[in-house]
Scaffold this motif. Structure first.
Motif, PDB file in Angstrom:
ATOM      1  N   MET A 116      -8.071   5.689   3.695  1.00 43.53           N
ATOM      2  CA  MET A 116      -7.227   4.974   4.371  1.00 43.53           C
ATOM      3  C   MET A 116      -5.761   5.279   4.474  1.00 43.53           C
ATOM      4  O   MET A 116      -5.005   5.004   5.589  1.00 43.53           O
ATOM      5  CB  MET A 116      -7.327   3.401   3.704  1.00 43.53           C
ATOM      6  N   ALA A 117      -5.306   5.753   3.513  1.00 49.15           N
ATOM      7  CA  ALA A 117      -4.037   6.158   3.425  1.00 49.15           C
ATOM      8  C   ALA A 117      -3.460   6.896   4.764  1.00 49.15           C
ATOM      9  O   ALA A 117      -2.241   6.831   5.240  1.00 49.15           O
ATOM     10  CB  ALA A 117      -3.379   6.948   2.223  1.00 49.15           C
ATOM     11  N   GLU A 145      -9.713   3.975  -0.401  1.00 49.93           N
ATOM     12  CA  GLU A 145      -8.239   3.755   0.000  1.00 49.93           C
ATOM     13  C   GLU A 145      -7.295   5.223   0.160  1.00 49.93           C
ATOM     14  O   GLU A 145      -6.453   5.405   0.860  1.00 49.93           O
ATOM     15  CB  GLU A 145      -7.235   3.250  -1.402  1.00 49.93           C
ATOM     16  N   ILE A 155       4.485   7.762   5.761  1.00 48.79           N
ATOM     17  CA  ILE A 155       5.252   6.408   5.146  1.00 48.79           C
ATOM     18  C   ILE A 155       6.647   6.885   5.093  1.00 48.79           C
ATOM     19  O   ILE A 155       6.959   8.155   5.030  1.00 48.79           O
ATOM     20  CB  ILE A 155       4.768   6.159   3.778  1.00 48.79           C
ATOM     21  N   ARG A 205       2.277   1.773  -3.262  1.00 52.26           N
ATOM     22  CA  ARG A 205       1.238   2.460  -4.418  1.00 52.26           C
ATOM     23  C   ARG A 205       1.109   4.084  -4.085  1.00 52.26           C
ATOM     24  O   ARG A 205       0.775   4.712  -5.035  1.00 52.26           O
ATOM     25  CB  ARG A 205      -0.025   1.833  -4.317  1.00 52.26           C
ATOM     26  N   ILE A 206       1.196   4.370  -2.708  1.00 51.83           N
ATOM     27  CA  ILE A 206       0.844   5.692  -2.321  1.00 51.83           C
ATOM     28  C   ILE A 206       2.363   6.254  -2.898  1.00 51.83           C
ATOM     29  O   ILE A 206       2.105   7.753  -3.500  1.00 51.83           O
ATOM     30  CB  ILE A 206       0.735   6.034  -0.829  1.00 51.83           C
ATOM     31  N   VAL A 210       2.623  13.185  -0.554  1.00 49.83           N
ATOM     32  CA  VAL A 210       1.498  12.832   0.170  1.00 49.83           C
ATOM     33  C   VAL A 210       2.300  11.833   0.911  1.00 49.83           C
ATOM     34  O   VAL A 210       1.800  11.544   2.209  1.00 49.83           O
ATOM     35  CB  VAL A 210       0.532  12.490  -0.843  1.00 49.83           C
ATOM     36  N   ARG A 260      -4.136  17.841  -3.216  1.00 49.86           N
ATOM     37  CA  ARG A 260      -3.278  16.375  -3.716  1.00 49.86           C
ATOM     38  C   ARG A 260      -4.176  15.129  -3.252  1.00 49.86           C
ATOM     39  O   ARG A 260      -3.760  14.815  -2.047  1.00 49.86           O
ATOM     40  CB  ARG A 260      -1.958  16.450  -3.020  1.00 49.86           C
ATOM     41  N   VAL A 261      -4.713  14.794  -4.283  1.00 48.76           N
ATOM     42  CA  VAL A 261      -5.651  13.304  -3.787  1.00 48.76           C
ATOM     43  C   VAL A 261      -4.691  12.300  -4.697  1.00 48.76           C
ATOM     44  O   VAL A 261      -3.749  12.640  -5.417  1.00 48.76           O
ATOM     45  CB  VAL A 261      -6.940  13.406  -4.540  1.00 48.76           C
ATOM     46  N   LEU A 262      -4.896  11.077  -4.469  1.00 50.84           N
ATOM     47  CA  LEU A 262      -4.084  10.065  -5.110  1.00 50.84           C
ATOM     48  C   LEU A 262      -4.779   9.593  -6.280  1.00 50.84           C
ATOM     49  O   LEU A 262      -5.659   8.470  -5.977  1.00 50.84           O
ATOM     50  CB  LEU A 262      -3.607   8.778  -4.013  1.00 50.84           C
ATOM     51  N   PHE A 281       0.860  -1.169   0.014  1.00 51.78           N
ATOM     52  CA  PHE A 281      -0.014   0.076  -0.005  1.00 51.78           C
ATOM     53  C   PHE A 281       0.751   1.294  -0.058  1.00 51.78           C
ATOM     54  O   PHE A 281       0.618   2.036  -0.672  1.00 51.78           O
ATOM     55  CB  PHE A 281      -1.002   0.037   1.286  1.00 51.78           C
ATOM     56  N   VAL A 328       1.604  11.265   5.012  1.00 50.76           N
ATOM     57  CA  VAL A 328       0.764  10.313   5.750  1.00 50.76           C
ATOM     58  C   VAL A 328       1.708   9.422   6.634  1.00 50.76           C
ATOM     59  O   VAL A 328       1.020   8.357   7.116  1.00 50.76           O
ATOM     60  CB  VAL A 328      -0.284   9.534   5.072  1.00 50.76           C
ATOM     61  N   ASN A 371       1.929   7.280  -6.541  1.00 52.12           N
ATOM     62  CA  ASN A 371       1.082   8.263  -6.835  1.00 52.12           C
ATOM     63  C   ASN A 371       1.347   9.715  -6.624  1.00 52.12           C
ATOM     64  O   ASN A 371       1.425  10.703  -7.387  1.00 52.12           O
ATOM     65  CB  ASN A 371      -0.515   8.268  -6.111  1.00 52.12           C
ATOM     66  N   ASP A 372       2.012   9.866  -5.457  1.00 47.02           N
ATOM     67  CA  ASP A 372       2.546  11.314  -4.875  1.00 47.02           C
ATOM     68  C   ASP A 372       3.449  10.805  -3.619  1.00 47.02           C
ATOM     69  O   ASP A 372       2.944  10.653  -2.483  1.00 47.02           O
ATOM     70  CB  ASP A 372       1.080  11.945  -4.619  1.00 47.02           C
ATOM     71  N   PHE A 379      -3.312  20.352   1.415  1.00 44.36           N
ATOM     72  CA  PHE A 379      -2.236  21.262   0.613  1.00 44.36           C
ATOM     73  C   PHE A 379      -3.039  22.135  -0.117  1.00 44.36           C
ATOM     74  O   PHE A 379      -4.224  21.968  -0.475  1.00 44.36           O
ATOM     75  CB  PHE A 379      -1.469  20.170  -0.536  1.00 44.36           C
ATOM     76  N   ARG A 417      -8.784  12.316   4.571  1.00 40.44           N
ATOM     77  CA  ARG A 417      -7.419  11.757   4.695  1.00 40.44           C
ATOM     78  C   ARG A 417      -6.538  12.359   5.804  1.00 40.44           C
ATOM     79  O   ARG A 417      -5.885  11.664   6.540  1.00 40.44           O
ATOM     80  CB  ARG A 417      -6.492  11.778   3.208  1.00 40.44           C
ATOM     81  N   GLY A 470      -4.543   7.239  -8.370  1.00 45.34           N
ATOM     82  CA  GLY A 470      -4.537   5.807  -8.989  1.00 45.34           C
ATOM     83  C   GLY A 470      -5.163   4.899  -7.904  1.00 45.34           C
ATOM     84  O   GLY A 470      -5.362   3.620  -7.912  1.00 45.34           O
ATOM     85  N   LEU A 471      -5.713   5.559  -6.683  1.00 41.69           N
ATOM     86  CA  LEU A 471      -6.094   4.768  -5.708  1.00 41.69           C
ATOM     87  C   LEU A 471      -7.840   5.170  -5.647  1.00 41.69           C
ATOM     88  O   LEU A 471      -8.208   6.346  -6.084  1.00 41.69           O
ATOM     89  CB  LEU A 471      -5.587   5.192  -4.130  1.00 41.69           C
TER      90      LEU A 471
END
Ligand SMILES: Nc1ncnc2c1ncn2[C@@H]1O[C@H](COP(=O)(O)OP(=O)(O)O)[C@@H](O)[C@H]1O
Ligand SMILES: [Mg+2]
Lengths: 312, 242
Positions: free
Chosen positions: B102-103, B99, A195, A181-182, A189, B90-92, A178, A193, A185-186, B86, B153, B94-95
């Protein structure tokens, strides 16, 4: 994915694995050799995708790890009288350490800088090993003489493929997957969060280096004579990327969908128009970039999804 | 007794010769909503970046609940309880919606995972007003819905301090009212918030206190009514849309 679906895909995987393991029973020498090539690139492309698929970091360092595997077996057996299996145990550890170091060194790079840097490092390692080979150790040449047949090596690679699929399956359903994948994406971000982006990336990159070096070591007996410029050839890195992207990196089983047709195509081109193999690689790359940005698998899923929508 | 959640002391950020944040000091108390206002380019976003760890201070210090955080990475700071949105959403992409939410709760101090994380994400999605849009591709969400998702998020980590950088910007009047109501409901839950805003109505109705920045420095601090009446503040806003 639901529990039932997971069981189903595990059963499917096991069935396909058994089928793949039966190939040596039916294939003649010619097809066995092709099957071996397919098995080799399946493992390389799948493990490459575990890192590069979700993160979108395109690594061109595969040849460095693969080459380290092959070269260590060659030099170990020829120069130091080591046993093949001892070298097979050492090679992936060295590959993993090398990948770890490259991973750390490239942490701050992204996009095209990462691509170029990994290619540059791989080429540097190739040049360095050739130089060492030519000036210090290489007078006798690197022979890998074992009594392993292509079918034996093939079976080892199928087992390794099974392990890589299992690891990939586990990663995909873990926090680590997970996180990757985040990151893909960015990355900003991802950091915000909580990571630890560096650790997540380096773990997967190290694993792919470990696997590629192991493949290089296992397949060394096939070549009998190891030439550093051969096992470290950047073409290996490019082919792995093309195959994985052609199949699609969005799914664990995506890369093999690209590996099989591309390996067959390459075989055909090499047999009939050997001068054009680079051209074919270039064209394949353009086709992927323009028509299949998410690979064959991604395209099929897209088509299925749009059909599903239109029939509502 | 009021507890200080965030204390910024003499924070300075330089970009080459440009001093984007100049010797800034302020504190944020528990359950407080503090506004940061100021003209464009006055250093508000840079200050948020210093707090969240996106950038590191050139000088000065930042503390969270009495612990020094200004040398930590953004991910460590998030794990200690600061979450943000932001200025440029800034959303994701690809999810999925769930999700994306959840991030925020998987890697921070909550470390939820699996069914529990999905369940909590579902509740938050409802909370920010995105119910029924769980299956919409994130890239096709409207601008306000993307902002809602980003807020979900950020809330997902149950932050001790929430940073909202112009979260209300670019909304139409109806959406703006919904947005203000949503932030007010967070305030009523007792979440500590720093709010960077240009929308003065929002500042007036949401903030307990605000600071005003101009060219990187703090030029005023107090209740929204006080600072907006301050002649110096009025002066920096001349020609700006107040
Ligand atoms: N990463 C950066 N590098 C260089 N200059 C920056 C950077 N971020 C912001 N700045 C500059 O710092 C100043 C303050 O910007 P910013 O904090 O975005 O202001 P605000 O959010 O108040 O509009 C501006 O002059 C901007 O150009
Ligand atoms: Mg700003």
């Amino acid at each position: 994915m639901s529990h039932e679906n997971e069981i189903k895909s595990l059963v499917w995987g096991a069935v396909l694995l058994v089928l793949a393991a039966c190939v040596p029973l039916v294939a003649n020498g010619y097809w066995m050799s092709i099957a071996l090539t397919i098995a080799m690139f399946t493992v390389l492309a799948t493990s490459w995708s575990l890192f590069s698929g979700p993160t979108h970091y395109i690594s061109l360092a595969t040849a460095a790890f693969f080459g380290v595997g092959g070269y260590l077996v060659g030099t170990g057996m020829s120069d130091y009288n080591m046993d093949f299996w001892t070298m097979v145990a050492i090679a992936p550890v060295v590959g993993a350490v090398l990948a770890f170091l490259i991973g750390i060194a490239t942490l701050r790079l992204s996009g095209v800088y990462f691509v170029i840097f990994t290619l540059g490092l791989a080429e540097m390692i190739r040049t360095l090993v050739s130089w060492i080979q030519n000036n210090f150790t290489g007078s006798r040449g690197l022979y890998v003489l074992t009594d392993l047949t292509e079918a034996d090596i093939y079976i080892y690679l199928v087992i390794l493929a099974a392990v890589v699929y299992l690891v990939g399956w586990w990663v995909n359903r873990s926090r680590l997957g997970f996180a990757l994948r985040i990151i893909g994406n960015d990355e900003t971000v991802a950091r915000h969060v909580g990571i630890n982006t560096a650790t997540s990336k380096v773990i997967l990159f190290t694993f792919s280096g470990f696997v590629a070096a192991l493949v290089g070591a296992l397949i060394a007996p096939r070549y009998t004579y190891i030439e550093p410029n051969g096992v470290f050839s950047p073409e290996i890195s490019f082919i792995v990327v093309i195959m994985a992207l052609l199949g699609g990196t969005g799914r664990l089983w995506g890369p093999i969908v690209g590996v099989i047709p591309f390996a067959l195509l390459q075989e055909y081109i090499n047999a009939n128009y050997s001068n054009y193999s680079t051209l074919v690689m270039g064209i394949a790359f353009l086709v992927i970039v323009y028509f299949l940005p998410k690979g064959v698998v991604g395209r099929i899923e897209q088509l299925l999804a749009s059909r599903g929508r239109s029939t509502w | 007794m009021v507890a200080t959640v965030l204390s910024v002391a003499n924070a300075t950020k330089r970009f080459g010769g440009l001093v984007a944040v100049n010797n800034l000091s302020f504190e944020v108390q528990q359950n407080e909503v503090m506004g940061i206002i100021g003209p464009n380019g006055s250093g508000k976003t840079t200050m948020m970046n210093l707090i969240s760890g996106a950038l590191r201070v050139s000088e000065g210090s930042i503390g969270l609940n009495g612990r020094f955080i200004s040398t930590l990475t953004a991910s460590q700071i998030n794990q200690r309880g600061i979450a943000r949105t932001f200025q440029l959403v800034r959303v994701l992409p690809g999810l999925g919606v769930v999700e994306n939410c959840m991030a925020g709760m998987v890697f921070g101090h909550r470390r939820l995972w699996g069914d529990q994380a999905r369940y909590e994400a579902g509740k938050l999605i409802e909370r920010v007003g995105l119910s029924g849009k769980e299956a919409v591709p994130v890239g096709s969400l409207t601008y306000i819905d993307q902002k809602r998702l980003e807020l979900a998020r950020a809330l997902a980590s149950s932050p001790k301090l929430l940073l909202l950088d112009e979260w209300l910007a670019g909304l139409n009047p109806t959406e703006l009212q919904e947005g203000i109501d949503l932030i007010r409901s967070l305030r009523e839950e007792g979440i500590t918030i720093i709010l960077v805003e240009h929308v003065m109505d929002a500042i007036r109705s949401l903030c307990d206190r605000c600071i005003v920045m101009a060219a990187g420095s703090k030029i005023a601090e107090g209740s929204p009514g006080e600072v907006l009446a301050d002649p110096e503040v009025v002066k920096v806003y001349i020609g700006e849309d107040v």
